[in-house]
Scaffold this active site. Structure first.
Site, PDB file in Angstrom:
ATOM      1  CD  GLU A 281      12.705 -26.625  -6.454  1.00  0.00           C
ATOM      2  OE1 GLU A 281      12.747 -27.525  -7.340  1.00  0.00           O
ATOM      3  OE2 GLU A 281      12.109 -25.567  -6.584  1.00  0.00           O
TER       4      GLU A 281
ATOM      5  CB  CYS B  73      10.258 -26.575 -10.551  1.00  0.00           C
ATOM      6  SG  CYS B  73       9.739 -25.989  -8.944  1.00  0.00           S
TER       7      CYS B  73
HETATM    8  P1  NAD Z   1      18.913 -19.938 -13.911  1.00  0.00           P
HETATM    9  O1  NAD Z   1      19.178 -21.210 -13.239  1.00  0.00           O
HETATM   10  O2  NAD Z   1      19.820 -19.470 -14.969  1.00  0.00           O
HETATM   11  O3  NAD Z   1      18.840 -18.765 -12.807  1.00  0.00           O
HETATM   12  C1  NAD Z   1      18.378 -18.933 -11.483  1.00  0.00           C
HETATM   13  C2  NAD Z   1      19.125 -17.978 -10.558  1.00  0.00           C
HETATM   14  O4  NAD Z   1      20.531 -18.275 -10.581  1.00  0.00           O
HETATM   15  C3  NAD Z   1      19.024 -16.517 -10.967  1.00  0.00           C
HETATM   16  O5  NAD Z   1      18.961 -15.727  -9.807  1.00  0.00           O
HETATM   17  C4  NAD Z   1      20.327 -16.271 -11.705  1.00  0.00           C
HETATM   18  O6  NAD Z   1      20.687 -14.918 -11.738  1.00  0.00           O
HETATM   19  C5  NAD Z   1      21.292 -17.090 -10.884  1.00  0.00           C
HETATM   20  N1  NAD Z   1      22.528 -17.509 -11.555  1.00  0.00           N
HETATM   21  C6  NAD Z   1      22.742 -17.655 -12.883  1.00  0.00           C
HETATM   22  N2  NAD Z   1      24.001 -18.079 -13.112  1.00  0.00           N
HETATM   23  C7  NAD Z   1      24.598 -18.196 -11.904  1.00  0.00           C
HETATM   24  C8  NAD Z   1      25.899 -18.624 -11.476  1.00  0.00           C
HETATM   25  N3  NAD Z   1      26.842 -18.992 -12.348  1.00  0.00           N
HETATM   26  N4  NAD Z   1      26.169 -18.648 -10.148  1.00  0.00           N
HETATM   27  C9  NAD Z   1      25.223 -18.298  -9.248  1.00  0.00           C
HETATM   28  N5  NAD Z   1      23.994 -17.889  -9.593  1.00  0.00           N
HETATM   29  C10 NAD Z   1      23.665 -17.837 -10.910  1.00  0.00           C
HETATM   30  O7  NAD Z   1      17.456 -19.977 -14.455  1.00  0.00           O
HETATM   31  P2  NAD Z   1      16.853 -19.011 -15.558  1.00  0.00           P
HETATM   32  O8  NAD Z   1      17.784 -18.444 -16.546  1.00  0.00           O
HETATM   33  O9  NAD Z   1      16.115 -18.038 -14.787  1.00  0.00           O
HETATM   34  O10 NAD Z   1      15.966 -20.052 -16.354  1.00  0.00           O
HETATM   35  C11 NAD Z   1      16.545 -21.046 -17.190  1.00  0.00           C
HETATM   36  C12 NAD Z   1      15.825 -22.345 -17.032  1.00  0.00           C
HETATM   37  O11 NAD Z   1      15.859 -22.769 -15.677  1.00  0.00           O
HETATM   38  C13 NAD Z   1      14.338 -22.292 -17.304  1.00  0.00           C
HETATM   39  O12 NAD Z   1      14.013 -22.377 -18.607  1.00  0.00           O
HETATM   40  C14 NAD Z   1      13.836 -23.461 -16.512  1.00  0.00           C
HETATM   41  O13 NAD Z   1      13.949 -24.661 -17.200  1.00  0.00           O
HETATM   42  C15 NAD Z   1      14.724 -23.499 -15.340  1.00  0.00           C
HETATM   43  N6  NAD Z   1      14.091 -22.914 -14.153  1.00  0.00           N
HETATM   44  C16 NAD Z   1      13.728 -23.763 -13.184  1.00  0.00           C
HETATM   45  C17 NAD Z   1      13.128 -23.256 -12.063  1.00  0.00           C
HETATM   46  C18 NAD Z   1      12.696 -24.144 -10.968  1.00  0.00           C
HETATM   47  O14 NAD Z   1      11.923 -23.718 -10.122  1.00  0.00           O
HETATM   48  N7  NAD Z   1      13.160 -25.354 -10.921  1.00  0.00           N
HETATM   49  C19 NAD Z   1      12.890 -21.903 -11.931  1.00  0.00           C
HETATM   50  C20 NAD Z   1      13.318 -21.045 -12.949  1.00  0.00           C
HETATM   51  C21 NAD Z   1      13.929 -21.579 -14.048  1.00  0.00           C
END
Ligand code: NAD
Length: 491
Positions: free
Chosen positions: A260, A293
């Site tokens: 998602e 989102c």
């Molecule tokens: P992210 O995608 O970096 O992190 C989401 C989750 O993935 C966290 O639990 C993180 O620890 C984990 N993760 C990070 N790298 C990983 C890897 N290589 N393998 C497996 N898991 C991993 O999101 P973020 O840093 O929290 O935010 C960055 C951007 O993401 C935001 O600015 C926004 O644009 C977007 N975002 C979108 C949603 C959504 O609901 N679509 C939610 C949060 C953030």
């Protein structure tokens, strides 16, 4: 003393610190100060969670005893409800929710969604008789049944924006389906996951069925879970970049991967919208500082009423100036963004928008006067064209872009001209708006204020917004595999 209790791991039926006792500080978005200390899991802790979840799936009746599972999940639900006040405190201090937002997406909608999933459980089909069929000219006759069974060990990797909501959407659905689960929240929001471990223990969950691992390193635990062959499914919410990485890493073991990802959803306001002024004014991106989102962050306005819409928005933003960024204000729906890093990211987009030639109608500044946390003014860009990066990329902050269109076809074209496809809105005369809604390439659309996001409805994206659906019956079924059993019958 921190504001929130320490966030601990929940592995193999035990609440405990990380191996070696390492913790990390979680900074509160309102103050920039430490609000809790979280256990910082080691690779050995993640390994133990995988082993426990695997064992609980392979060697207990969790996946097959539907009645026992249903009762335990309902017990967990009751405990979550009984701990509502703690959930509220966590959402406010850790995720930076304003009070008005807490009583919407953060806690109340999460709890309503959990109720909806539990109510749907009796409708889940575990077995279906597909009838008798003969083949090879009647030489072989079979009685065929399709059985639906839990996939196995599922890992949920979740973000910080509405953590309880996302955690429950994945964990409750997976547990109801009969999977054993490992929840890995974002480093910024460990408490919204740790509390679920605590309550699962109190509910009497068998050891290993549900596990929570917390880690300061954003990638370590998630990468282990994604690559490990003992994990059967990954359900992820977060950024597109990490989503792609997860799919890539999961491909090595042909994991079921559900993603998602973000959105850049359009709100199409037609010239015959039932209340044009209200529709335009309420398009402001302010709820939870735009960190959602499915928020419609592009508003599409008919060129014939564009100047009028800009004037309405200017007034609406001016009227909102003292209605955000206040921790105690009961009706406020907008607080800070989650972190310094996110604040810098959003501010860099605001700078970019101006460089790209969009006109700043409102906001555009950081507001350190609001407190030690991460405050950005509600911001609105007008004169935006859809090819600008601020119209194409997910900013995940309080930033609205306003784009004029010529006619209905042009509005549909602009709305669909994005790599995303998560949500959308159309407001206009009912028949015309419904027709446009059908043409949008997105997972959900609200017409004239209809609520298209609810716990009993599937949620997910077209195109770059993701793969799969969560919530609703579909959200539970995502954790099931089908198996055909054909029993030979004497011809
Ligand atoms: P992210 O995608 O970096 O992190 C989401 C989750 O993935 C966290 O639990 C993180 O620890 C984990 N993760 C990070 N790298 C990983 C890897 N290589 N393998 C497996 N898991 C991993 O999101 P973020 O840093 O929290 O935010 C960055 C951007 O993401 C935001 O600015 C926004 O644009 C977007 N975002 C979108 C949603 C959504 O609901 N679509 C939610 C949060 C953030």
């Amino acid at each position: 003393m921190t504001i929130l209790p320490d966030a601990n791991l929940y592995i193999d039926g035990k609440i405990r610190p990380a191996t070696g006792g390492k913790t990390y500080d979680v900074l509160g978005p309102w103050t920039g100060e430490v609000v809790t200390k979280a256990a910082d899991a080691t690779a050995a802790d993640v390994e133990e969670a995988i082993v426990a979840a695997r064992r609980a799936f392979d060697h207990t009746d969790w996946a097959t005893n539907h009645a026992k599972r249903y009762e335990l999940v309902k017990k967990l639900r009751d405990l979550i409800k009984a701990n509502n006040a703690r959930m509220v405190e966590i959402a406010r201090h850790e995720a930076g929710a304003a009070i008005g937002a807490v009583f919407a997406a953060h806690v109340n909608n999460a709890v309503d969604g959990m109720d909806a999933l539990i109510d749907l459980f009796p409708e889940v089909k575990w077995e279906e008789d597909r009838g008798r069929k003969s083949a090879m000219g009647g030489k072989y006759v079979s009685d065929r049944t399709v059985v639906y069974e839990a996939i196995g060990v599922a890992a949920a990797i979740t973000p910080w924006n509405v953590p309880l909501y996302v955690n429950l959407g994945k964990v409750i659905a997976g547990l109801l389906a009969g999977c054993t689960m490992i929840l890995k929240p974002a480093p910024n929001t460990p408490s919204a996951a740790a509390i679920l471990g605590e309550l699962a223990l109190e509910a009497g969950f068998p050891a290993g069925v549900f596990n929570v691992v917390l880690s300061e390193d954003p990638a370590m635990a998630g990468e282990m879970l994604t690559k490990d062959p003992r994990v059967d499914l990954i359900t992820f919410t977060g950024s597109t970049l990490v989503g792609k990485k997860i799919m890539e890493n999961g491909a090595q073991t042909l994991k079921r991967v559900f993603l998602e990802l973000g959105g850049k959803s359009a709100n199409i306001i037609l010239d015959d919208a039932p209340n044009f002024a209200m529709a335009v004014a309420s398009s402001m991106v302010v709820f939870h500082a735009g960190q959602g989102c499915a928020i419609t962050t592009r508003v599409l306005i008919p060129r014939s009423r564009y100047a009028e819409a800009c004037a309405i928005l200017e007034q609406a933003y001016a009227g909102f100036a003292d209605k955000w960024g206040n921790f105690e204000q009961p009706t406020s729906i907008m607080g800070p963004v989650i972190s310094k890093k996110q604040m810098e990211r959003v501010m860099s987009y605001i700078e970019l928008g101006q460089k790209e030639g969009a006109r700043l109608l409102a906001g555009g500044h950081a507001r350190p006067d609001k407190g030690g946390g991460y405050f950005i003014e509600p911001t609105c860009f007008v004169d935006v064209t859809n090819d600008m990066r601020i119209a194409q990329e997910e900013i995940f902050g309080p930033v609205l872009v306003v784009i004029p269109y010529e006619d209905d076809e042009d509005a549909i074209r602009i709305a669909n001209d994005t790599t995303y496809g998560l949500s959308g809105m159309v407001q206009g005369s009912p028949e015309r708006a419904a027709h446009i809604a059908k043409r949008l390439r997105t997972g959900s659309v609200s017409v004239n204020g209809g609520m298209c996001i609810a716990g009993d409805l599937p949620f997910g994206g077209f195109k770059g917004s993701g793969v799969g659906r969560e919530w609703g019956r579909e959200g539970i079924e995502e954790f099931l595999e089908s198996k055909v059993i054909a029993v030979g019958v004497p011809a």
